[in-house]
Every structure is written in structure tokens, then in C-alpha cells.
Scaffold this motif. Structure first.
Motif, PDB file in Angstrom:
ATOM      1  N   PHE A  12      -3.682   7.688  -1.384  1.00 26.54           N
ATOM      2  CA  PHE A  12      -2.290   8.057  -1.101  1.00 26.54           C
ATOM      3  C   PHE A  12      -1.318   7.263  -1.973  1.00 26.54           C
ATOM      4  N   GLN A  13      -1.588   5.987  -2.161  1.00 30.20           N
ATOM      5  CA  GLN A  13      -0.727   5.143  -2.991  1.00 30.20           C
ATOM      6  C   GLN A  13      -0.699   5.665  -4.427  1.00 30.20           C
ATOM      7  N   SER A  14      -1.855   6.094  -4.933  1.00 29.42           N
ATOM      8  CA  SER A  14      -1.901   6.612  -6.308  1.00 29.42           C
ATOM      9  C   SER A  14      -1.136   7.935  -6.423  1.00 29.42           C
ATOM     10  N   ILE A  15      -1.117   8.724  -5.352  1.00 27.54           N
ATOM     11  CA  ILE A  15      -0.318   9.959  -5.340  1.00 27.54           C
ATOM     12  C   ILE A  15       1.165   9.605  -5.321  1.00 27.54           C
ATOM     13  N   LYS A  16       1.521   8.665  -4.483  1.00 25.78           N
ATOM     14  CA  LYS A  16       2.922   8.235  -4.376  1.00 25.78           C
ATOM     15  C   LYS A  16       3.451   7.704  -5.707  1.00 25.78           C
ATOM     16  N   ASN A  17       2.600   7.056  -6.491  1.00 31.45           N
ATOM     17  CA  ASN A  17       3.013   6.424  -7.743  1.00 31.45           C
ATOM     18  C   ASN A  17       3.028   7.365  -8.937  1.00 31.45           C
ATOM     19  N   GLN A  18       2.808   8.658  -8.725  1.00 27.14           N
ATOM     20  CA  GLN A  18       2.814   9.610  -9.830  1.00 27.14           C
ATOM     21  C   GLN A  18       4.211   9.743 -10.433  1.00 27.14           C
ATOM     22  N   ASP A  19       4.266   9.891 -11.748  1.00 28.76           N
ATOM     23  CA  ASP A  19       5.554  10.101 -12.415  1.00 28.76           C
ATOM     24  C   ASP A  19       5.860  11.592 -12.549  1.00 28.76           C
ATOM     25  N   PHE A  20       5.134  12.410 -11.842  1.00 26.08           N
ATOM     26  CA  PHE A  20       5.356  13.849 -11.792  1.00 26.08           C
ATOM     27  C   PHE A  20       6.076  14.154 -10.491  1.00 26.08           C
ATOM     28  N   SER A  21       7.294  14.643 -10.567  1.00 28.41           N
ATOM     29  CA  SER A  21       8.145  14.742  -9.380  1.00 28.41           C
ATOM     30  C   SER A  21       7.906  15.991  -8.527  1.00 28.41           C
ATOM     31  N   GLU A  22       7.442  17.069  -9.116  1.00 32.97           N
ATOM     32  CA  GLU A  22       7.277  18.323  -8.378  1.00 32.97           C
ATOM     33  C   GLU A  22       5.893  18.380  -7.737  1.00 32.97           C
ATOM     34  N   LEU A  23       5.705  17.554  -6.735  1.00 29.85           N
ATOM     35  CA  LEU A  23       4.387  17.356  -6.154  1.00 29.85           C
ATOM     36  C   LEU A  23       4.376  17.763  -4.686  1.00 29.85           C
ATOM     37  N   LEU A  40      -1.212   7.305   8.452  1.00 28.72           N
ATOM     38  CA  LEU A  40      -1.300   6.710   7.120  1.00 28.72           C
ATOM     39  C   LEU A  40      -0.440   7.480   6.114  1.00 28.72           C
ATOM     40  N   ALA A  41      -0.437   8.805   6.203  1.00 23.02           N
ATOM     41  CA  ALA A  41       0.377   9.626   5.299  1.00 23.02           C
ATOM     42  C   ALA A  41       1.860   9.336   5.500  1.00 23.02           C
ATOM     43  N   GLN A  42       2.292   9.194   6.744  1.00 22.86           N
ATOM     44  CA  GLN A  42       3.695   8.876   7.028  1.00 22.86           C
ATOM     45  C   GLN A  42       4.085   7.518   6.454  1.00 22.86           C
ATOM     46  N   GLU A  43       3.186   6.567   6.504  1.00 25.17           N
ATOM     47  CA  GLU A  43       3.461   5.214   6.012  1.00 25.17           C
ATOM     48  C   GLU A  43       3.518   5.153   4.491  1.00 25.17           C
ATOM     49  N   VAL A  44       2.649   5.908   3.820  1.00 30.50           N
ATOM     50  CA  VAL A  44       2.477   5.736   2.374  1.00 30.50           C
ATOM     51  C   VAL A  44       3.157   6.820   1.540  1.00 30.50           C
ATOM     52  N   LEU A  45       2.891   8.070   1.849  1.00 34.02           N
ATOM     53  CA  LEU A  45       3.376   9.163   1.004  1.00 34.02           C
ATOM     54  C   LEU A  45       4.881   9.340   1.138  1.00 34.02           C
ATOM     55  N   GLN A  46       5.539   9.493   0.030  1.00 27.70           N
ATOM     56  CA  GLN A  46       6.975   9.776   0.030  1.00 27.70           C
ATOM     57  C   GLN A  46       7.205  11.078  -0.726  1.00 27.70           C
ATOM     58  N   THR A  47       6.424  12.060  -0.387  1.00 24.26           N
ATOM     59  CA  THR A  47       6.504  13.364  -1.029  1.00 24.26           C
ATOM     60  C   THR A  47       6.234  14.437   0.023  1.00 24.26           C
ATOM     61  N   ASN A  48       6.366  15.651  -0.362  1.00 31.26           N
ATOM     62  CA  ASN A  48       6.101  16.772   0.523  1.00 31.26           C
ATOM     63  C   ASN A  48       4.594  16.843   0.788  1.00 31.26           C
ATOM     64  N   TYR A  49       4.199  16.722   2.057  1.00 34.01           N
ATOM     65  CA  TYR A  49       2.787  16.845   2.379  1.00 34.01           C
ATOM     66  C   TYR A  49       2.598  17.640   3.662  1.00 34.01           C
ATOM     67  N   GLN A  50       1.407  18.207   3.770  1.00 33.48           N
ATOM     68  CA  GLN A  50       1.034  18.971   4.948  1.00 33.48           C
ATOM     69  C   GLN A  50      -0.408  18.613   5.285  1.00 33.48           C
ATOM     70  N   ILE A  51      -0.685  18.395   6.568  1.00 36.62           N
ATOM     71  CA  ILE A  51      -2.039  18.075   7.009  1.00 36.62           C
ATOM     72  C   ILE A  51      -2.590  19.256   7.785  1.00 36.62           C
ATOM     73  N   ILE A  52      -3.790  19.678   7.416  1.00 41.40           N
ATOM     74  CA  ILE A  52      -4.445  20.769   8.119  1.00 41.40           C
ATOM     75  C   ILE A  52      -5.850  20.334   8.543  1.00 41.40           C
ATOM     76  N   GLU A  53      -6.330  20.973   9.583  1.00 45.05           N
ATOM     77  CA  GLU A  53      -7.632  20.616  10.135  1.00 45.05           C
ATOM     78  C   GLU A  53      -8.764  21.279   9.361  1.00 45.05           C
ATOM     79  N   ASP A  54      -9.770  20.482   9.037  1.00 42.53           N
ATOM     80  CA  ASP A  54     -10.981  20.961   8.395  1.00 42.53           C
ATOM     81  C   ASP A  54     -11.800  21.750   9.418  1.00 42.53           C
ATOM     82  N   LYS A  55     -12.424  22.815   8.992  1.00 37.52           N
ATOM     83  CA  LYS A  55     -13.229  23.651   9.884  1.00 37.52           C
ATOM     84  C   LYS A  55     -14.728  23.354   9.747  1.00 37.52           C
ATOM     85  N   ASN A  56     -15.069  22.178   9.229  1.00 36.63           N
ATOM     86  CA  ASN A  56     -16.474  21.760   9.061  1.00 36.63           C
ATOM     87  C   ASN A  56     -17.276  22.751   8.228  1.00 36.63           C
TER      88      ASN A  56
END
Length: 120
Positions: A12-23, A40-56
Motif C-alpha cells: 500500500f505504501q508503494s502505491i501511495k508513493n506513486q508519481d502517477f496521479s490518476e490512480l 490498513l487501506a484507510q491508514e495508508v492509501l490516499q487515493t481512490n480505492y475500493q475493497i471487494i470480497e474474494d469468492k475463493n
């Protein structure tokens, strides 16, 4: 799936540190890890994100779930919880793809690939 908070934090930190803004980030995770990943996503990511459930359904099933939920994009990359990107990797890869329209796949590493989807 084992919840590996340190690995996921670094990812997540490496995603947050991207120099590409349209993420936009789609996170696919098993139900049992949903609340931990959300926190963890709320704490680290400062971009548009969505969490979905895996269906195994395995890795391909998780990728398909991400497409189903968030299928409107020009570029797509898949990261596992233990993958990390350098700050300029997305911007540099997209620039290379844009310069060569015939290039459909650019391998960033053995486990990470970038695809450009051509819209009709």
C-alpha cells in the motif's frame, strides 16, 4: 490466505508513493481479512480505492472480480500483497506504452505485468 499486514502495508505504501496521479485501486481480499485490510487501506492509501470480497476462485478469479467491479480503465496491473513498486514505475511504464501503441504487454518483473487495453 494468510493476512500479512507488514507486506500489505509496504505494498500500500508503494502505491501511495506513486508519481502517477490518476490512480484507482481495487483490492480483492477474502471475507475473513476484510476488516483488517479496510483498516490498513484507510491508514495508508490516499487515493481512490475500493475493497471487494474474494469468492475463493484463485488468482484468476480475483482478477476477474476486479474487472467486474472496475472494468473501465485504460491500464491495469496486478499486485500481490508482497509486491512493491518504485515511485516512478507506473508513470514510466505508461509513458512507454503510450509511445509504442503496438506494445501490448510490458513486463515489470516476473510476477507483475502491465497491460494496455485498446478500446473499440
Amino acid at each position: 490466505m494468510l493476512f500479512r499486514s507488514k507486506s500489505l502495508f509496504n505494498c500500500f505504501q508503494s502505491i501511495k508513493n506513486q508519481d502517477f496521479s490518476e490512480l484507482s485501486v481495487v483490492i480483492v481480499t477474502p471475507k475473513r481479512s476484510l476488516s483488517k485490510v479496510e483498516k490498513l487501506a484507510q491508514e495508508v492509501l490516499q487515493t481512490n480505492y475500493q475493497i471487494i470480497e474474494d469468492k475463493n476462485e484463485g488468482l484468476s478469479g480475483a482478477i476477474n472480480r476486479a474487472f467486474e467491479v472496475h472494468g473501465e480503465f485504460d491500464y491495469f496491473t496486478w499486485l500481490n500483497d508482497d509486491d512493491e513498486l518504485t515511485p516512478e514505475s507506473l508513470k514510466r511504464s505508461i509513458s512507454k506504452l503510450d509511445k509504442n501503441q503496438n506494445l501490448l504487454s510490458l513486463s515489470l518483473s516476473s510476477c507483475l505485468s502491465f497491460w494496455r487495453f485498446l478500446r473499440t
